[in-house]
Motif scaffolding. Structure first.
Motif, mmCIF file in Angstrom:
data_model
loop_
_atom_site.group_PDB
_atom_site.id
_atom_site.type_symbol
_atom_site.label_atom_id
_atom_site.label_comp_id
_atom_site.label_asym_id
_atom_site.label_seq_id
_atom_site.Cartn_x
_atom_site.Cartn_y
_atom_site.Cartn_z
ATOM 1 N N THR A 1 2.114 3.315 8.870
ATOM 2 C CA THR A 1 2.933 4.362 8.255
ATOM 3 C C THR A 1 2.132 5.184 7.235
ATOM 4 N N ILE A 2 1.174 4.573 6.578
ATOM 5 C CA ILE A 2 0.331 5.306 5.617
ATOM 6 C C ILE A 2 -0.497 6.357 6.352
ATOM 7 N N TYR A 3 -1.091 5.968 7.480
ATOM 8 C CA TYR A 3 -1.869 6.930 8.264
ATOM 9 C C TYR A 3 -0.975 8.044 8.802
ATOM 10 N N GLU A 4 0.264 7.715 9.176
ATOM 11 C CA GLU A 4 1.195 8.730 9.663
ATOM 12 C C GLU A 4 1.556 9.707 8.550
ATOM 13 N N VAL B 1 0.865 -1.185 0.000
ATOM 14 C CA VAL B 1 0.000 0.000 0.000
ATOM 15 C C VAL B 1 0.898 1.230 0.000
ATOM 16 N N GLN B 2 0.572 2.166 -0.896
ATOM 17 C CA GLN B 2 1.347 3.403 -0.967
ATOM 18 C C GLN B 2 0.438 4.553 -1.359
ATOM 19 N N LEU B 3 0.991 5.751 -1.309
ATOM 20 C CA LEU B 3 0.216 6.950 -1.625
ATOM 21 C C LEU B 3 0.491 7.433 -3.045
ATOM 22 N N ASP B 4 -0.551 7.867 -3.700
ATOM 23 C CA ASP B 4 -0.517 8.625 -4.948
ATOM 24 C C ASP B 4 -0.102 7.881 -6.217
ATOM 25 N N GLU B 5 0.850 7.009 -6.175
ATOM 26 C CA GLU B 5 1.384 6.433 -7.401
ATOM 27 C C GLU B 5 1.198 4.929 -7.441
ATOM 28 N N GLY B 6 1.147 4.420 -8.646
ATOM 29 C CA GLY B 6 1.096 2.983 -8.825
ATOM 30 C C GLY B 6 -0.165 2.542 -9.537
#
Length: 87
Positions: A71-74, A32-37
């Motif tokens: 870490t995603i929520y952080e 799980v990551q933010l914005d890209e992919g």
């Protein structure tokens, strides 16, 4: 919904894609990551209330069909702080 509109997983508000943060479960690694992919995506409003509800009720995890790391929520919380500092 009109094209390029998305819906927040927390408050269910719809709006232009650019007004939300994108959280992605990347294919095929299932990270799980933010914005890209490329993969399954969920969108959330850039507001503290939406982030709090999403975290408490696991709305991002259910939308992505996987566990969302802390870490995603952080990172999202840090974005909220940075956004507030800009104003």
């Amino acid at each position: 919904m009109p094209p390029n509109y998305r819906r927040c997983v927390s408050c269910r508000r719809s709006g232009p894609k650019a007004s939300f943060w994108r959280v992605v479960r990347v294919f095929p690694s299932q990270t799980v990551q933010l914005d890209e992919g490329i993969g399954r995506s969920a969108y959330i409003c850039p507001q503290a209330a939406c982030l709090r509800i999403s975290r408490r009720k696991n709305r991002l995890g259910r939308a992505l069909k996987t566990a969302v790391p802390e870490t995603i929520y952080e990172q999202l919380s840090e974005r909220l702080v940075a956004r507030a500092a800009e104003r």
